[in-house]
Design an enzyme around this catalytic site. Structure first.
Site, PDB file in Angstrom:
ATOM      1  N   HIS A  22       9.106  90.632  64.670  1.00 38.29           N
ATOM      2  CA  HIS A  22       9.272  90.122  63.112  1.00 38.29           C
ATOM      3  C   HIS A  22       8.365  88.752  63.092  1.00 38.29           C
ATOM      4  CE1 HIS A  22      13.003  91.885  61.487  1.00 38.29           C
ATOM      5  NE2 HIS A  22      12.701  92.629  62.502  1.00 38.29           N
ATOM      6  N   HIS A  73      13.853 100.518  69.400  1.00 40.66           N
ATOM      7  CA  HIS A  73      15.105 100.770  69.139  1.00 40.66           C
ATOM      8  C   HIS A  73      15.996 101.548  70.287  1.00 40.66           C
ATOM      9  CE1 HIS A  73      14.476 100.330  64.778  1.00 40.66           C
ATOM     10  NE2 HIS A  73      14.175  99.030  65.292  1.00 40.66           N
TER      11      HIS A  73
END
Length: 323
Positions: free
Chosen positions: A69, A196
């Site tokens: 991010h 993930h």
């Protein structure tokens, strides 16, 4: 028409120039950047990350996500760590980050140790890059050589965080575009999505998928619905693992889940939904070593997104505030 063509050509040239500038900055990064100025920094970060992950396995995913991010918003510059100020609204409260990204206290603790070791030498952006690698390793994933020498931004952007971070609601074509805009390939997209295999997501991000989509295992949808009410606002922050088989182990089970239509997020399952990335997902689902190799390479590529180097930016003493 000539005017339109001229503008299009100029835009293309500007884009090429931006990528060249980013590549030149990335070329200034080096794996030996702190060998003389702070020789103990890598072992210090590694020990701190291992301790944090031992206390809470989920923190490994959180540290990896912080680096992602950070890099996707104006490059890998530590801007995601900045608190709001009177002069700018930071990235922490942007919709993709609000009540979502975490691990700031761990980063603060690591930075404090690094500052005690080598005052104002190691950037917060580099701490994030190394911590992400060490977090993956701590959960059984691959290692890679982190290139170092990033400097920290003196501002952050709420608006860019709101627009540039890929949404879990994106279709495949939009995902490919979002990564391409950062200089990352479709191979990078699929490999990085493999992150993930650890971590969790909030009910609000996958509610529509488990109640309304068809490319999902019925038994998986039913079991997940038990942890995510159908009514908006109810249980929005309830967490479910992104990889139900081994949520705290870095492996290739995430890709096996996609093949079995148990991707939790819409954007996850888009990688295996009759499109151009199906074959890569299939390969990773049976070849963990291949996934690990590509993930490591993709993390280096991601870490090269528009770093501040040389005399640009600063080395923050406190990652939450500018000097």
């Amino acid at each position: 028409m000539a005017f339109v063509y001229h503008n299009s050509r100029r835009s293309v040239l500007s884009l090429i120039g931006a990528f060249m500038a980013a590549s030149m900055a990335a070329a200034q990064l080096s794996s030996t950047f702190y060998d003389s100025s702070c020789p103990g920094v890598l072992s210090t970060i590694q020990t701190a990350v291992q301790s944090a992950v031992n206390q809470e396995a989920r923190m490994g995913a959180s540290l990896l996500r912080l680096h992602f991010h950070d890099c996707f918003v104006n490059g890998c510059d530590g801007s995601v760590l900045l608190d709001d100020t009177a002069s700018f609204m930071g990235e922490k409260t942007a919709p993709p980050n609000n009540n979502s990204i975490r691990g700031f206290d761990v980063v603060d603790a690591i930075k404090s140790q690094v500052e005690a070791l080598c005052p104002q030498v190691v950037s917060c952006a580099d701490v994030l890059a190394v911590a992400a690698r060490d977090a993956v390793v701590a959960l059984g994933g691959p290692s890679w050589t982190v290139l170092l020498g990033r400097r920290d931004a003196t501002t952050a952007s709420f608006n860019t965080a709101s627009s540039d971070l890929p949404s879990p609601l994106l279709d495949l074509s939009a995902l490919i575009t979002a990564f391409s805009n950062k200089g990352l390939s479709t191979t990078d997209l699929v490999a990085l999505s493999g992150g993930h295999t650890i971590g969790q997501a909030r009910c609000v991000t996958f509610r529509n998928r488990i109640y309304n989509e068809n490319n999902i295992s019925p038994s998986f949808a039913t079991s997940t619905q038990g942890n995510c009410p159908s009514t908006a606002g109810d249980g929005d922050d309830i967490l479910s693992p992104l990889d139900v088989q081994s949520p705290t182990a870095f492996d290739n089970f995430y890709f096996q889940g996609l093949v079995n239509q148990t991707g939790l997020l819409h954007s996850d399952q888009q990688l295996f939904n009759g499109g151009s990335t199906d074959s890569q997902v299939s390969t990773y689902s049976t070849d963990m070593a291949g996934f690990f190799n590509d993930f490591a390479a993709a993390m280096v590529n991601m870490g090269n997104i528009s770093p501040l180097t040389g005399s640009d930016g600063e080395i923050r003493i406190n990652c939450r505030t500018t000097n």
